[in-house]
Design a protein around this motif. Structure first.
Motif, PDB file in Angstrom:
ATOM      1  N   ASP A   1       0.848  -1.184   0.000  1.00 20.19           N
ATOM      2  CA  ASP A   1       0.000   0.000   0.000  1.00 20.19           C
ATOM      3  C   ASP A   1       0.885   1.236   0.000  1.00 20.19           C
ATOM      4  O   ASP A   1       2.113   1.156  -0.105  1.00 20.19           O
ATOM      5  CB  ASP A   1      -0.952  -0.007   1.200  1.00 20.19           C
ATOM      6  N   GLY A   2       0.253   2.395   0.109  1.00 26.90           N
ATOM      7  CA  GLY A   2       1.012   3.630   0.080  1.00 26.90           C
ATOM      8  C   GLY A   2       2.022   3.741   1.198  1.00 26.90           C
ATOM      9  O   GLY A   2       3.116   4.284   1.012  1.00 26.90           O
TER      10      GLY A   2
ATOM     11  N   LEU B   1      -2.334  -3.325  -5.224  1.00 22.80           N
ATOM     12  CA  LEU B   1      -2.218  -2.196  -4.313  1.00 22.80           C
ATOM     13  C   LEU B   1      -3.467  -2.126  -3.440  1.00 22.80           C
ATOM     14  O   LEU B   1      -4.589  -2.159  -3.952  1.00 22.80           O
ATOM     15  CB  LEU B   1      -2.058  -0.898  -5.115  1.00 22.80           C
TER      16      LEU B   1
ATOM     17  N   ARG C   1      -5.746  -0.129  -0.298  1.00 26.95           N
ATOM     18  CA  ARG C   1      -6.040   1.190   0.278  1.00 26.95           C
ATOM     19  C   ARG C   1      -5.620   2.333  -0.655  1.00 26.95           C
ATOM     20  O   ARG C   1      -4.927   3.275  -0.249  1.00 26.95           O
ATOM     21  CB  ARG C   1      -5.385   1.322   1.657  1.00 26.95           C
ATOM     22  N   ILE C   2      -6.048   2.225  -1.899  1.00 28.01           N
ATOM     23  CA  ILE C   2      -5.770   3.280  -2.876  1.00 28.01           C
ATOM     24  C   ILE C   2      -6.435   4.577  -2.428  1.00 28.01           C
ATOM     25  O   ILE C   2      -7.604   4.589  -2.032  1.00 28.01           O
ATOM     26  CB  ILE C   2      -6.288   2.867  -4.267  1.00 28.01           C
TER      27      ILE C   2
ATOM     28  N   VAL D   1       1.705   4.491 -10.173  1.00 22.81           N
ATOM     29  CA  VAL D   1       1.453   4.477  -8.734  1.00 22.81           C
ATOM     30  C   VAL D   1       2.436   5.435  -8.058  1.00 22.81           C
ATOM     31  O   VAL D   1       3.654   5.334  -8.254  1.00 22.81           O
ATOM     32  CB  VAL D   1       1.592   3.059  -8.156  1.00 22.81           C
TER      33      VAL D   1
ATOM     34  N   GLY E   1       0.401   5.807  -2.844  1.00 19.37           N
ATOM     35  CA  GLY E   1      -0.769   4.953  -2.979  1.00 19.37           C
ATOM     36  C   GLY E   1      -1.843   5.520  -3.874  1.00 19.37           C
ATOM     37  O   GLY E   1      -2.833   4.838  -4.164  1.00 19.37           O
TER      38      GLY E   1
END
Length: 285
Positions: free
Chosen positions: A34-35, A70, A72-73, A133, A240
């Protein structure tokens, strides 16, 4: 690195595809992809070191669903009419500045998940796209080179679109872009260090085995670095966040009548060289 997430929807675990094509489990090393991970250089360094050591546990890929790479964008920003040949096929003028619209993160599904034709749809269309991303917070960037420096990696995106909803029903494009399942993503998030030139990537799409799109990111009107720079002047981009960077010629909307829009039972396959391949069967919502 080729990062991915595998398992049932909503319960995916982080994984890595190593240089030998072996699927490796990352769940003992990082909580997810995730981010937060992409912004943590130390965590990424640990993943790289573990991958190089060959000590990561293997996963049996047989029968294992691949989810979106990915979690929790934050937001999905999309660029419309960003290929010269696509603008030409639709009869549109070459834009002076990037055309923006948004997709909600809940449109994202895995690369082989079912895509649903919306109820009442008569113009569901396909679009293979390079997804970017973000890995570092970007605000008010000055140059395209700075834009590229804020990219964590790249993925294949399918920007499924309903053209009647998008163009003929009033308002903005968003209502034709945000139907459920309208953004298959993956199979991998390929880190930026493995993509030598994001403007030299062939991308293709087939419908029922027939090649429909065969383009290259070299034809983009606004290249990746410039897109990131431009967006950062209007909004803050966070780790993210995802940018869908447009599609080349060959969409159904640009073809002669009767235009071959998608129906339940159709199979769409798409790929970007080095970033992997998707396959979706369409069903009615």
């Amino acid at each position: 690195m080729k990062l991915l997430r595998v398992g049932t929807a909503g319960a995916e675990r982080p994984a890595l595809l190593d240089e030998d094509g072996t699927l490796r489990d990352l769940s003992g090393l990082v909580p997810d992809i995730d981010g937060a991970l992409l912004a943590d250089e130390d965590a990424l360094a640990r993943v790289r070191a573990a991958a190089a050591s060959g000590g990561l546990p293997t996963l049996d890929a047989g029968g294992l669903r691949v989810g979106p790479p990915l979690a929790r964008i934050g937001k999905i920003v999309c660029i419309g009419l960003n290929y010269h040949d696509h603008a030409t096929e639709t009869g549109a003028s070459i834009p002076d500045e990037p055309i923006l619209f948004f997709k909600a993160p809940d449109t994202v599904v895995g690369p082989e998940d079912t895509v649903l034709v919306p109820r009442g749809s008569v113009k569901t269309d396909w679009e293979v796209e390079l997804a970017v991303v973000i890995g570092r917070t970007a605000r008010y960037l000055e140059t395209a080179e700075e834009g590229l420096a804020h990219v964590a990696g790249y993925a294949v995106a399918h920007d499924v679109s309903e053209r009647e909803f998008q163009i003929e029903r009033g308002g903005t494009w968003d209502k034709g872009k945000n139907c459920e399942t309208f953004n298959p993503l993956g199979p991998w998030l390929v880190t930026a260090d493995e993509v030598a030139d994001p403007q030299a990537l062939p991308l293709r799409l087939w419908v029922n085995g027939e090649l429909k799109q065969d383009g290259t990111t070299a034809d983009q009107i606004f290249p990746v670095g410039e897109v990131v720079r431009y967006l950062s002047r209007f909004m803050t981009l966070y780790p993210g966040d995802v940018i869908n960077t447009g599609t080349p010629a060959g969409v159904a909307m640009g073809q002669p009548e009767p235009k071959p829009y998608l129906r339940a039972g159709d199979v769409v396959e798409l790929e970007i060289e080095g970033l992997g391949r998707q396959r979706q069967e369409l069903k009615d919502a």
